[in-house]
Design a protein around this motif. Structure first.
Motif, PDB file in Angstrom:
ATOM      1  N   ASP A   1     111.134 -37.851  42.823  1.00 21.93           N
ATOM      2  CA  ASP A   1     110.818 -37.225  41.183  1.00 21.93           C
ATOM      3  C   ASP A   1     109.845 -36.203  41.525  1.00 21.93           C
ATOM      4  OD1 ASP A   1     113.278 -37.862  39.811  1.00 21.93           O
ATOM      5  OD2 ASP A   1     112.060 -40.390  39.730  1.00 21.93           O
ATOM      6  N   GLY A   2     108.825 -37.429  42.325  1.00 26.05           N
ATOM      7  CA  GLY A   2     107.345 -35.840  42.016  1.00 26.05           C
ATOM      8  C   GLY A   2     106.705 -36.699  43.034  1.00 26.05           C
ATOM      9  N   PHE A   3     105.013 -36.724  42.526  1.00 25.67           N
ATOM     10  CA  PHE A   3     104.083 -37.514  43.062  1.00 25.67           C
ATOM     11  C   PHE A   3     103.068 -37.871  42.439  1.00 25.67           C
ATOM     12  CE2 PHE A   3     103.126 -33.668  45.575  1.00 25.67           C
ATOM     13  CZ  PHE A   3     102.373 -33.324  44.986  1.00 25.67           C
TER      14      PHE A   3
ATOM     15  N   TYR B   1      97.945 -37.969  37.397  1.00 25.11           N
ATOM     16  CA  TYR B   1      98.681 -36.737  37.102  1.00 25.11           C
ATOM     17  C   TYR B   1      99.965 -36.931  37.818  1.00 25.11           C
ATOM     18  CZ  TYR B   1      94.969 -33.931  34.435  1.00 25.11           C
ATOM     19  OH  TYR B   1      93.609 -33.679  33.709  1.00 25.11           O
ATOM     20  N   PHE B   2     101.293 -36.289  36.906  1.00 20.70           N
ATOM     21  CA  PHE B   2     102.603 -36.480  37.756  1.00 20.70           C
ATOM     22  C   PHE B   2     102.843 -34.710  37.677  1.00 20.70           C
ATOM     23  CE2 PHE B   2     107.129 -36.135  37.529  1.00 20.70           C
ATOM     24  CZ  PHE B   2     107.856 -37.292  37.812  1.00 20.70           C
ATOM     25  N   ILE B   3     102.857 -35.274  39.972  1.00 21.48           N
ATOM     26  CA  ILE B   3     103.545 -33.221  40.325  1.00 21.48           C
ATOM     27  C   ILE B   3     104.865 -32.906  40.806  1.00 21.48           C
ATOM     28  CG2 ILE B   3     102.467 -31.787  41.928  1.00 21.48           C
ATOM     29  CD1 ILE B   3     100.059 -33.268  42.120  1.00 21.48           C
ATOM     30  N   TYR B   4     105.690 -32.109  40.121  1.00 26.00           N
ATOM     31  CA  TYR B   4     106.856 -32.553  40.285  1.00 26.00           C
ATOM     32  C   TYR B   4     107.348 -30.628  40.650  1.00 26.00           C
ATOM     33  CZ  TYR B   4     106.555 -31.327  35.233  1.00 26.00           C
ATOM     34  OH  TYR B   4     106.624 -31.320  33.986  1.00 26.00           O
ATOM     35  N   PHE B   5     108.508 -30.309  40.731  1.00 26.12           N
ATOM     36  CA  PHE B   5     109.296 -28.838  40.365  1.00 26.12           C
ATOM     37  C   PHE B   5     109.450 -28.479  39.152  1.00 26.12           C
ATOM     38  CE2 PHE B   5     110.787 -29.094  45.513  1.00 26.12           C
ATOM     39  CZ  PHE B   5     110.403 -28.242  45.564  1.00 26.12           C
TER      40      PHE B   5
END
Length: 279
Positions: free
Chosen positions: A63-65, A78-82
């Motif tokens: 989902d993200g990192f 922080y959540f990093i994603y597309f």
């Protein structure tokens, strides 16, 4: 072996690459961490160079990192994603099995196949390639260089990375570079514990706002009961005697103060000495 390079297979692997040449009988005895592989050393370290030159390239889906920013009093995750897009007006001619949900993050990885020296089932493991953090993400690292996963942006990049026969290693590694096509938002510190795995881990929060504790159903019921009982009972006047009496309840004696006791003693000074209190 003898696999069609254009065929893409979805499978599970263990995170943390175990090289095929590892001779211990237990993969957990690997002496160093191979969860991540820096892009500037993937062609020099034997653990990664061998599998990479053999075309053992994979794509890790997520989902993200998370990344943590150092702040006064702790670290803010922080959540990093597309970036996500909604396709509400999808063409009816599209195939029904086409994925229209969350766009997963596609990270470049290297895998290998390890076989126990004493025989047994083969174990497939992988590592995630990392690069220097992009300009936007470097904001989170707070004056540190920082790294991030090597993200393959788009179907063409994914296809080239996986096609080990048509795209040689030297050409494929050109895909390994930071990408700016990511977004991020702050999330709750509950992600600091790996035991937590719920939608709340991804939910955005507003920084600087203290989280209020939500009242539970039982606490609300107790508060309502206390409020109603207070409203139903008449307020007692100060020093009001109880409405019921009992012969077993003694009458309250007047409260003595230090000044009253002293005045009482002084008032006895005119009495005979035998009746005076001894000092």
């Amino acid at each position: 072996k003898d696999a069609d390079s254009s065929e893409q297979v979805l499978t599970t692997m263990r995170w943390g690459l175990i090289p095929s040449w590892f001779k211990k009988d237990n993969p957990s005895k690997m002496p160093f961490n191979t969860s991540n592989c820096r892009s500037d050393t993937m062609l020099t370290k034997s653990s990664y160079k061998g599998p990479l030159l053999q075309g053992k390239r994979c794509v890790v889906l997520a989902d993200g990192f998370y990344e943590w920013q150092q702040q006064d009093g702790g670290k803010q995750p922080y959540f990093i994603y597309f970036p996500q897009t909604t396709n509400e007006t999808a063409d009816e001619t599209e195939e029904e099995d086409e994925w229209k949900g969350w766009r997963p993050l596609t990270m470049a990885g290297i895998f290998d196949c390890w076989e126990p020296p004493g025989g047994g089932d083969a174990l497939y493991t992988y590592t995630i390639i990392t690069v220097d953090a992009s300009k936007d993400v470097s904001f989170i690292h707070h004056r540190q260089a920082g790294v991030m996963p090597a993200i393959l942006d788009g179907e063409e990049a994914v296809r080239k990375w996986l096609d080990f026969a048509e795209v040689p290693t030297q050409e494929a590694v050109k895909l390994i570079q930071p990408t700016e096509n990511v977004v991020f938002h702050p999330v709750s510190t509950i992600v600091n514990s790996v035991r937590n795995d719920s939608p709340e881990c991804l939910a955005p929060i507003e920084l600087g706002v203290r989280k209020q504790v939500k009242a539970t159903a039982s606490s609300k019921a107790m508060a309502n009961w206390l409020k109603s009982s207070q409203e139903a009972s008449p307020k007692k006047q100060e020093n009001e005697a109880p409405r019921w009496t009992s012969q077993f309840i003694p009458k309250p004696s007047p409260k003595k103060t230090s000044a009253g006791v002293l005045q009482q003693w002084l008032g006895r000074t005119g009495e005979p000495a035998s009746k005076r209190p001894k000092v």
